[in-house]
Design an enzyme around this catalytic site. Structure first.
Site, PDB file in Angstrom:
ATOM      1  CG  HIS A 236      -2.186  -0.747   1.059  1.00 10.23           C
ATOM      2  ND1 HIS A 236      -2.207  -2.099   0.801  1.00 10.23           N
ATOM      3  CD2 HIS A 236      -3.497  -0.346   1.116  1.00 10.23           C
ATOM      4  CE1 HIS A 236      -3.471  -2.505   0.711  1.00 10.23           C
ATOM      5  NE2 HIS A 236      -4.270  -1.468   0.885  1.00 10.23           N
ATOM      6  CG  HIS A 288       2.456  -3.317   6.311  1.00  5.23           C
ATOM      7  ND1 HIS A 288       2.975  -4.382   5.615  1.00  5.23           N
ATOM      8  CD2 HIS A 288       1.383  -2.895   5.603  1.00  5.23           C
ATOM      9  CE1 HIS A 288       2.247  -4.606   4.534  1.00  5.23           C
ATOM     10  NE2 HIS A 288       1.272  -3.722   4.506  1.00  5.23           N
TER      11      HIS A 288
END
Length: 312
Positions: A236, A288
């Site tokens: 992303h 993440h």
């Protein structure tokens, strides 16, 4: 009489293959005719050939990505039972995939089309082009009509954008599958069961590095298990920073209207802010680790700078 004929000829429209100054500059026998002072027009075969060549280049990037998605297996990395960085709760993404595709895929394409179209209509900019770019025609014709130059520029800029995006995503995927880093919500989502039937709550497993395990969660499937090992780097973040930075640099180099300068900078600010916010949500959503986001952003920024380095 001869002067009157020349005047009448100068009023006639320019057709494909003419020199662009009326029929008085010379008769044309058909598309692709060579006219002194102008490159010959290229027809549908040339257009199709160029598109096929570009698609071949894109397939060199797209096919490996498809292979990773369908058949790739990430490196199976182990864990320590007392690793608190893997014990975060599971949350849904703040920036969903469809939002990312809309903002980082569709929006840059729309902005490029709008800017190139208005550049093509602005006669003041024609004199600022290099000598080979002063024409309004592209040199390509389709159905006996020459395509406008701004349309060719759209194809070029969007093509470079898509190719760079593919290379950037492929680079991120190679790292994802080669490293296989576990996501911060690994324990919550997987609830690992060791090869001997025990789990991390047993005292004997404290401090042990576990490599052989299965996921004991009832709602686990192959896709989720695979996704748990694709934390590094953040896809992303790399996608967002590449697309937004590319678009910001594009606007800086192609949007040459002094009255809209503040509008241009405001749009650039919004684009980069979206990339920054996307990166931050990947951490706050526990998708993440911080280093994953930094690496992903670095990949996106690097490729955005590379592919725009020759843009004029």
């Amino acid at each position: 009489m001869e002067v009157e004929c020349r005047k009448e000829r100068s009023k006639l429209p320019t057709f494909v293959g003419s020199s662009g100054t009326g029929l008085g500059s010379g008769l044309v026998t058909g598309p692709g005719s060579i006219v002194p002072g102008k490159r010959p027009l290229r027809g549908p075969k040339k257009i199709l050939g160029r598109i096929l060549l570009d698609l071949c280049m894109l397939s060199c990037v797209g096919l490996p990505m498809l292979g990773f998605s369908l058949w790739g297996e990430p490196f199976k990395r182990g864990f320590f039972c007392n690793d608190t960085s893997l014990k975060h709760p599971y949350k849904h993404s703040t920036i969903r995939s469809w939002m990312l595709y809309l903002m980082c895929g569709a929006l840059p394409v729309v902005l490029i089309i709008l800017v190139e179209f208005f550049r093509g209509q602005d006669k003041r900019l024609h004199g600022t082009y290099k000598s080979q770019k002063t024409r309004t025609g592209s040199g390509y014709h389709l159905c006996h009509l020459e395509l406008p130059y701004w349309l060719l520029e759209c194809y070029r800029k969007i093509g470079v954008f898509i190719f760079g995006l593919g290379v950037e995503q492929l680079t991120a995927n190679i790292a994802k599958y080669a490293i296989g880093r576990l996501r911060p919500h690994f324990f919550t989502l997987c609830q690992p069961v060791l090869w001997d039937g025990s789990n991390c709550s047993h005292p004997m497993n404290a401090g042990r590095y576990i490599e052989e395990f299965t996921c004991g969660a009832a709602d686990m499937n192959a896709k989720r298990i695979k996704d748990m090992s694709l934390s590094f780097p953040s896809g992303h973040a790399s996608f967002a920073f590449y697309a937004m930075l590319y678009t910001a640099i594009y606007l800086q180099r192609r949007m040459h209207w002094p009255r809209l300068r503040m509008v241009q900078h405001f749009v650039q600010f919004l684009l980069l802010t979206f990339a920054w916010y996307t990166a931050l949500t990947r951490i706050s959503d526990y998708k993440h680790h911080c280093s994953d986001v930094l690496a992903g952003a670095g990949i996106g920024i690097t490729y955005a700078i590379i592919v725009t380095s020759t843009m004029w």
